[in-house]
Design an enzyme around this catalytic site. Structure first.
Site, PDB file in Angstrom:
ATOM      1  N   ASP A  99       1.104  13.267  14.947  1.00 19.73           N
ATOM      2  CA  ASP A  99       0.698  11.984  15.662  1.00 19.73           C
ATOM      3  C   ASP A  99       1.524  12.025  17.085  1.00 19.73           C
ATOM      4  O   ASP A  99       2.740  13.104  17.418  1.00 19.73           O
ATOM      5  CB  ASP A  99       2.068  11.218  14.989  1.00 19.73           C
ATOM      6  CG  ASP A  99       2.574   9.860  15.258  1.00 19.73           C
ATOM      7  OD1 ASP A  99       2.288   9.064  13.450  1.00 19.73           O
ATOM      8  OD2 ASP A  99       2.554   9.731  16.082  1.00 19.73           O
ATOM      9  N   ASN A 145       1.370   2.667   5.848  1.00 17.56           N
ATOM     10  CA  ASN A 145       2.355   1.528   6.177  1.00 17.56           C
ATOM     11  C   ASN A 145       0.719   0.299   6.250  1.00 17.56           C
ATOM     12  O   ASN A 145       0.125   0.628   6.648  1.00 17.56           O
ATOM     13  CB  ASN A 145       2.479   1.421   7.716  1.00 17.56           C
ATOM     14  CG  ASN A 145       3.299   1.969   7.823  1.00 17.56           C
ATOM     15  OD1 ASN A 145       4.781   1.806   6.919  1.00 17.56           O
ATOM     16  ND2 ASN A 145       4.080   3.262   8.417  1.00 17.56           N
ATOM     17  N   GLY A 151       5.685  -2.303   9.348  1.00 15.61           N
ATOM     18  CA  GLY A 151       5.746  -0.712  10.455  1.00 15.61           C
ATOM     19  C   GLY A 151       4.477  -1.055  10.726  1.00 15.61           C
ATOM     20  O   GLY A 151       3.848   0.135  11.500  1.00 15.61           O
ATOM     21  N   GLN A 152       2.573  -1.466   9.806  1.00 13.33           N
ATOM     22  CA  GLN A 152       1.555  -1.099  10.642  1.00 13.33           C
ATOM     23  C   GLN A 152       1.629  -1.201  11.768  1.00 13.33           C
ATOM     24  O   GLN A 152       1.024  -2.474  12.220  1.00 13.33           O
ATOM     25  CB  GLN A 152       0.194  -1.771  10.020  1.00 13.33           C
ATOM     26  CG  GLN A 152      -0.828  -0.740   9.668  1.00 13.33           C
ATOM     27  CD  GLN A 152      -1.879  -0.953   9.619  1.00 13.33           C
ATOM     28  OE1 GLN A 152      -1.880  -2.387   7.914  1.00 13.33           O
ATOM     29  NE2 GLN A 152      -3.336  -0.621   9.379  1.00 13.33           N
ATOM     30  N   SER A 153       0.942  -0.159  12.886  1.00 12.74           N
ATOM     31  CA  SER A 153       0.768  -0.955  13.924  1.00 12.74           C
ATOM     32  C   SER A 153      -0.929   0.221  15.050  1.00 12.74           C
ATOM     33  O   SER A 153      -1.604  -1.190  15.562  1.00 12.74           O
ATOM     34  CB  SER A 153       1.498  -0.120  15.035  1.00 12.74           C
ATOM     35  OG  SER A 153       1.297   1.139  15.474  1.00 12.74           O
ATOM     36  N   HIS A 193      -4.764   4.979   7.484  1.00 13.50           N
ATOM     37  CA  HIS A 193      -4.068   6.416   7.647  1.00 13.50           C
ATOM     38  C   HIS A 193      -2.650   6.570   6.787  1.00 13.50           C
ATOM     39  O   HIS A 193      -2.278   6.116   6.949  1.00 13.50           O
ATOM     40  CB  HIS A 193      -3.739   6.399   9.197  1.00 13.50           C
ATOM     41  CG  HIS A 193      -2.986   6.153   9.813  1.00 13.50           C
ATOM     42  ND1 HIS A 193      -3.580   4.280  10.502  1.00 13.50           N
ATOM     43  CD2 HIS A 193      -1.699   5.360  10.130  1.00 13.50           C
ATOM     44  CE1 HIS A 193      -2.203   3.746  10.821  1.00 13.50           C
ATOM     45  NE2 HIS A 193      -1.473   4.151  10.848  1.00 13.50           N
ATOM     46  N   HIS A 207       0.710   9.077   6.829  1.00 13.32           N
ATOM     47  CA  HIS A 207       1.661   9.606   7.325  1.00 13.32           C
ATOM     48  C   HIS A 207       2.255  10.885   6.490  1.00 13.32           C
ATOM     49  O   HIS A 207       2.468  10.490   5.551  1.00 13.32           O
ATOM     50  CB  HIS A 207       3.025   8.651   8.010  1.00 13.32           C
ATOM     51  CG  HIS A 207       2.798   7.692   8.715  1.00 13.32           C
ATOM     52  ND1 HIS A 207       3.025   7.661   9.984  1.00 13.32           N
ATOM     53  CD2 HIS A 207       2.088   6.447   8.623  1.00 13.32           C
ATOM     54  CE1 HIS A 207       2.355   6.519  11.034  1.00 13.32           C
ATOM     55  NE2 HIS A 207       2.087   5.587   9.681  1.00 13.32           N
TER      56      HIS A 207
HETATM   57  P1  AMP Z   1       1.326   2.770  12.166  1.00 12.65           P
HETATM   58  O1  AMP Z   1       2.669   2.579  12.734  1.00 12.65           O
HETATM   59  O2  AMP Z   1       1.998   3.480  10.196  1.00 12.65           O
HETATM   60  O3  AMP Z   1       0.058   2.098  12.025  1.00 12.65           O
HETATM   61  O4  AMP Z   1       1.328   4.514  12.434  1.00 12.65           O
HETATM   62  C1  AMP Z   1       0.432   4.579  13.582  1.00 12.65           C
HETATM   63  C2  AMP Z   1       0.675   5.738  14.349  1.00 12.65           C
HETATM   64  O5  AMP Z   1      -0.431   6.459  15.248  1.00 12.65           O
HETATM   65  C3  AMP Z   1       1.965   5.987  15.067  1.00 12.65           C
HETATM   66  O6  AMP Z   1       2.805   6.684  14.220  1.00 12.65           O
HETATM   67  C4  AMP Z   1       1.859   6.000  16.432  1.00 12.65           C
HETATM   68  O7  AMP Z   1       2.653   6.804  16.575  1.00 12.65           O
HETATM   69  C5  AMP Z   1       0.277   6.782  15.695  1.00 12.65           C
HETATM   70  N1  AMP Z   1      -0.197   7.698  17.485  1.00 12.65           N
HETATM   71  C6  AMP Z   1      -0.795   5.962  17.705  1.00 12.65           C
HETATM   72  N2  AMP Z   1      -1.698   6.408  19.629  1.00 12.65           N
HETATM   73  C7  AMP Z   1      -2.243   7.789  18.678  1.00 12.65           C
HETATM   74  C8  AMP Z   1      -2.875   9.125  19.306  1.00 12.65           C
HETATM   75  N3  AMP Z   1      -3.693   8.341  21.002  1.00 12.65           N
HETATM   76  N4  AMP Z   1      -2.666   9.835  18.457  1.00 12.65           N
HETATM   77  C9  AMP Z   1      -2.338  10.799  17.825  1.00 12.65           C
HETATM   78  N5  AMP Z   1      -1.143   9.342  17.176  1.00 12.65           N
HETATM   79  C10 AMP Z   1      -0.942   8.149  17.860  1.00 12.65           C
END
Ligand code: AMP
Ligand code: ZN
Length: 116
Positions: free
Chosen positions: A34, A89, A95-97, A102, A104
């Site tokens: 991450d 998430n 908390g999904q962004s 994916h 974690h």
């Molecule tokens: P979520 O908030 O569960 O959708 O998790 C998305 C995750 O992707 C977050 O923990 C970010 O830090 C991670 N993330 C976003 N862009 C990248 C990237 N280019 N390489 C690695 N991790 C990333």
């Protein structure tokens, strides 16, 4: 929220358009670090297939879930981890962004429960 595969940052990592070292991989999934770790160990396991979240992936390609968990097995074995948290998430409120499924894998410090 939905993101098209062509605009999806994780699809670009899977394709190699955005470079990210693969910590482990198999036919259906890859593991990366991450970019913004919340603990000393913070890995992401991404299916190669674009689906918005874990259950959409389970419905469309259930074998990808097996592939994801096979990489968790590889990572915890390589790292000697016995205490860790696995999180999908799902939805902005949770908390999904990034709207490409994916998992974690988080470890390396005490993790509070319940989560915030
Ligand atoms: P979520 O908030 O569960 O959708 O998790 C998305 C995750 O992707 C977050 O923990 C970010 O830090 C991670 N993330 C976003 N862009 C990248 C990237 N280019 N390489 C690695 N991790 C990333
Ligand atoms: Zn994607």
């Amino acid at each position: 929220m939905s993101t098209s595969a062509t605009e999806c940052i994780f699809c670009k990592i899977v394709s190699g358009e955005i470079p990210a070292p693969h910590l482990a991989s198999n036919a259906d999934a890859i593991a990366i670090a991450d970019i913004s770790p919340v603990a000393p160990t913070h890995y992401l396991i991404l299916p190669r297939r674009h689906e918005a979240n874990a259950i959409a992936l389970h419905r469309s390609e259930p074998e990808a879930m097996t592939a994801i968990f096979a990489l968790v097995d590889t990572l915890i074995t390589q790292s000697g981890l016995s205490d860790y948290r696995l999180i999908f998430n799902t939805g902005e409120e949770a908390g999904q962004s990034v709207f490409h499924a994916h998992l974690h894998l988080i470890a390396g410090r005490p993790l509070s429960w319940p989560p915030g």
